[in-house]
Design a protein around this motif. Structure first.
Motif, PDB file in Angstrom:
ATOM      1  N   LEU A 169     -20.620  52.745  39.506  1.00 41.74           N
ATOM      2  CA  LEU A 169     -19.359  52.158  39.959  1.00 41.74           C
ATOM      3  C   LEU A 169     -19.394  51.824  41.452  1.00 41.74           C
ATOM      4  O   LEU A 169     -18.981  50.738  41.865  1.00 41.74           O
ATOM      5  N   VAL A 170     -19.892  52.761  42.254  1.00 42.84           N
ATOM      6  CA  VAL A 170     -19.954  52.515  43.701  1.00 42.84           C
ATOM      7  C   VAL A 170     -20.934  51.384  44.012  1.00 42.84           C
ATOM      8  O   VAL A 170     -20.632  50.475  44.807  1.00 42.84           O
ATOM      9  N   ALA A 171     -22.106  51.430  43.386  1.00 41.44           N
ATOM     10  CA  ALA A 171     -23.107  50.390  43.628  1.00 41.44           C
ATOM     11  C   ALA A 171     -22.612  49.027  43.153  1.00 41.44           C
ATOM     12  O   ALA A 171     -22.890  48.004  43.787  1.00 41.44           O
ATOM     13  N   SER A 172     -21.863  48.992  42.052  1.00 41.56           N
ATOM     14  CA  SER A 172     -21.328  47.725  41.541  1.00 41.56           C
ATOM     15  C   SER A 172     -20.342  47.119  42.527  1.00 41.56           C
ATOM     16  O   SER A 172     -20.384  45.909  42.802  1.00 41.56           O
ATOM     17  N   ALA A 173     -19.442  47.955  43.056  1.00 40.93           N
ATOM     18  CA  ALA A 173     -18.467  47.457  44.026  1.00 40.93           C
ATOM     19  C   ALA A 173     -19.163  46.898  45.266  1.00 40.93           C
ATOM     20  O   ALA A 173     -18.827  45.807  45.753  1.00 40.93           O
ATOM     21  N   LEU A 174     -20.150  47.637  45.774  1.00 44.16           N
ATOM     22  CA  LEU A 174     -20.882  47.168  46.956  1.00 44.16           C
ATOM     23  C   LEU A 174     -21.689  45.904  46.646  1.00 44.16           C
ATOM     24  O   LEU A 174     -21.758  44.994  47.476  1.00 44.16           O
ATOM     25  N   ALA A 175     -22.294  45.845  45.460  1.00 47.68           N
ATOM     26  CA  ALA A 175     -23.098  44.677  45.083  1.00 47.68           C
ATOM     27  C   ALA A 175     -22.240  43.424  45.005  1.00 47.68           C
ATOM     28  O   ALA A 175     -22.684  42.331  45.390  1.00 47.68           O
ATOM     29  N   MET A 176     -21.008  43.562  44.529  1.00 48.74           N
ATOM     30  CA  MET A 176     -20.127  42.392  44.443  1.00 48.74           C
ATOM     31  C   MET A 176     -19.735  41.892  45.831  1.00 48.74           C
ATOM     32  O   MET A 176     -19.619  40.685  46.057  1.00 48.74           O
ATOM     33  N   VAL A 177     -19.540  42.827  46.755  1.00 46.91           N
ATOM     34  CA  VAL A 177     -19.236  42.421  48.140  1.00 46.91           C
ATOM     35  C   VAL A 177     -20.459  41.775  48.784  1.00 46.91           C
ATOM     36  O   VAL A 177     -20.373  40.704  49.409  1.00 46.91           O
ATOM     37  N   ILE A 178     -21.613  42.412  48.635  1.00 48.56           N
ATOM     38  CA  ILE A 178     -22.851  41.868  49.199  1.00 48.56           C
ATOM     39  C   ILE A 178     -23.167  40.506  48.591  1.00 48.56           C
ATOM     40  O   ILE A 178     -23.576  39.571  49.288  1.00 48.56           O
ATOM     41  N   GLY A 179     -22.969  40.394  47.284  1.00 44.42           N
ATOM     42  CA  GLY A 179     -23.210  39.118  46.618  1.00 44.42           C
ATOM     43  C   GLY A 179     -22.315  38.016  47.147  1.00 44.42           C
ATOM     44  O   GLY A 179     -22.756  36.864  47.311  1.00 44.42           O
ATOM     45  N   LEU A 180     -21.059  38.341  47.424  1.00 44.56           N
ATOM     46  CA  LEU A 180     -20.127  37.338  47.958  1.00 44.56           C
ATOM     47  C   LEU A 180     -20.554  36.904  49.357  1.00 44.56           C
ATOM     48  O   LEU A 180     -20.496  35.719  49.699  1.00 44.56           O
ATOM     49  N   VAL A 181     -20.992  37.865  50.173  1.00 44.81           N
ATOM     50  CA  VAL A 181     -21.481  37.535  51.515  1.00 44.81           C
ATOM     51  C   VAL A 181     -22.699  36.622  51.428  1.00 44.81           C
ATOM     52  O   VAL A 181     -22.804  35.608  52.148  1.00 44.81           O
ATOM     53  N   PHE A 182     -23.642  36.960  50.543  1.00 41.19           N
ATOM     54  CA  PHE A 182     -24.830  36.123  50.349  1.00 41.19           C
ATOM     55  C   PHE A 182     -24.431  34.720  49.885  1.00 41.19           C
ATOM     56  O   PHE A 182     -24.988  33.719  50.347  1.00 41.19           O
ATOM     57  N   ALA A 183     -23.470  34.649  48.954  1.00 44.53           N
ATOM     58  CA  ALA A 183     -23.045  33.350  48.420  1.00 44.53           C
ATOM     59  C   ALA A 183     -22.460  32.476  49.521  1.00 44.53           C
ATOM     60  O   ALA A 183     -22.775  31.283  49.624  1.00 44.53           O
ATOM     61  N   PHE A 184     -21.597  33.068  50.353  1.00 49.95           N
ATOM     62  CA  PHE A 184     -21.024  32.307  51.464  1.00 49.95           C
ATOM     63  C   PHE A 184     -22.114  31.847  52.425  1.00 49.95           C
ATOM     64  O   PHE A 184     -22.094  30.709  52.918  1.00 49.95           O
ATOM     65  N   ALA A 185     -23.060  32.747  52.717  1.00 51.48           N
ATOM     66  CA  ALA A 185     -24.132  32.403  53.651  1.00 51.48           C
ATOM     67  C   ALA A 185     -25.011  31.283  53.096  1.00 51.48           C
ATOM     68  O   ALA A 185     -25.428  30.376  53.829  1.00 51.48           O
ATOM     69  N   LYS A 186     -25.296  31.330  51.792  1.00 51.04           N
ATOM     70  CA  LYS A 186     -26.136  30.298  51.181  1.00 51.04           C
ATOM     71  C   LYS A 186     -25.458  28.934  51.166  1.00 51.04           C
ATOM     72  O   LYS A 186     -26.129  27.903  51.106  1.00 51.04           O
ATOM     73  N   MET A 187     -24.136  28.930  51.204  1.00 41.75           N
ATOM     74  CA  MET A 187     -23.400  27.669  51.184  1.00 41.75           C
ATOM     75  C   MET A 187     -22.894  27.285  52.566  1.00 41.75           C
ATOM     76  O   MET A 187     -22.093  26.367  52.711  1.00 41.75           O
ATOM     77  N   SER A 188     -23.358  27.978  53.584  1.00 46.11           N
ATOM     78  CA  SER A 188     -22.928  27.718  54.949  1.00 46.11           C
ATOM     79  C   SER A 188     -23.454  26.364  55.435  1.00 46.11           C
ATOM     80  O   SER A 188     -24.503  25.892  55.005  1.00 46.11           O
ATOM     81  N   ARG A 189     -22.711  25.761  56.343  1.00 50.10           N
ATOM     82  CA  ARG A 189     -23.156  24.510  56.957  1.00 50.10           C
ATOM     83  C   ARG A 189     -24.156  24.763  58.085  1.00 50.10           C
ATOM     84  O   ARG A 189     -24.771  23.819  58.578  1.00 50.10           O
ATOM     85  N   VAL A 190     -24.291  26.024  58.483  1.00 51.78           N
ATOM     86  CA  VAL A 190     -25.247  26.381  59.522  1.00 51.78           C
ATOM     87  C   VAL A 190     -26.629  26.535  58.882  1.00 51.78           C
ATOM     88  O   VAL A 190     -26.837  27.434  58.057  1.00 51.78           O
ATOM     89  N   ASN A 191     -27.534  25.680  59.233  1.00 52.83           N
ATOM     90  CA  ASN A 191     -28.853  25.653  58.593  1.00 52.83           C
ATOM     91  C   ASN A 191     -29.605  26.979  58.721  1.00 52.83           C
ATOM     92  O   ASN A 191     -30.211  27.452  57.755  1.00 52.83           O
ATOM     93  N   ALA A 192     -29.570  27.579  59.911  1.00 51.66           N
ATOM     94  CA  ALA A 192     -30.291  28.832  60.131  1.00 51.66           C
ATOM     95  C   ALA A 192     -29.738  29.944  59.265  1.00 51.66           C
ATOM     96  O   ALA A 192     -30.500  30.725  58.675  1.00 51.66           O
TER      97      ALA A 192
END
Length: 218
Positions: free
Chosen positions: A27-50
């Motif tokens: 349960l704890v790992a799932s909650a953290l994974a969903m937050v981390i996944g959302l951060v990764f998703a936003f970063a992958k779709m960022s307009r900042v190339n780096a």
């Protein structure tokens, strides 16, 4: 070796205790994974190339290496540079980061499924970027990805036996401890297999029920 019910009664409290640890870790790992996944998703779709390139490289590196290797790195390698993690902490961190990389792709697919007209309508209404995400995009992107997210939670639950490799006393760790102490593996391993099967099937049925309800709402 024949089945021994007295031995089952003797080890059952330890296995139940380990199963509860397994559920809490999941349960704890799932909650953290969903937050981390959302951060990764936003970063992958960022307009900042780096930022986008860095997120893609890290995500691919996590997804292309075995979870056990990552777990050993957290538990055995990090202490060499002064970062000492408790077994449960290392297990939760390893699961959340590993599955966060996969969950990011689920989020990204959900975000990309939002029609382009919705973005244009948000701009026409002079909504800020934050308002667009919170009020328009995420409410439409999250519901379709709930079933895949549930499947990843089940996958995480089934992955927890690997944590016994770093001495986490989850249900598998308890089973191995009791088996090696009593020189009997039939009952502990069979009970663990039954526990995983029961919890996984029950969770899958609940996810199916949730998926049908979401489809009716749509």
């Amino acid at each position: 070796m024949s089945w021994s019910w007295p031995f089952v009664a003797e080890i059952l409290p330890f296995l139940i205790q380990g199963l509860w640890v397994t559920v809490k870790i999941t349960l704890v790992a799932s909650a953290l994974a969903m937050v981390i996944g959302l951060v990764f998703a936003f970063a992958k779709m960022s307009r900042v190339n780096a930022l986008r390139a860095t997120a893609n490289v890290i995500s691919e590196a996590i997804r292309r290496t075995p979870f056990l290797v990552q777990l050993y790195f957290l538990f055995y390698v990090l202490p060499d540079i002064g970062i000492l993690l408790a077994p449960v902490t290392a297990g939760i961190l390893g699961l959340s980061v590993h599955y966060g990389a996969y969950i990011s792709e689920v989020y990204r697919a959900g975000i990309l499924s939002v029609p382009g007209g919705q973005w244009e309508a948000a701009r026409a209404c002079n909504l800020t970027q934050r308002q667009t995400w919170i009020q328009i995009v995420l409410p439409q992107a999250i519901p379709p990805v709930i079933p895949p997210l549930g499947n990843y939670v089940i996958a995480m639950f089934k992955e927890t036996p690997i944590l016994s490799a770093i001495s986490v006393l989850d249900v598998m760790g308890q089973a191995l401890a009791q088996a090696s102490y009593n020189y009997r593996y039939l009952e502990p391993i069979s009970l663990v297999a039954g526990a995983f099967l029961f919890v996984s099937l029950t969770s899958a049925a609940l996810i199916k029920l949730l998926e049908r309800r979401l489809q009716r709402v749509d």
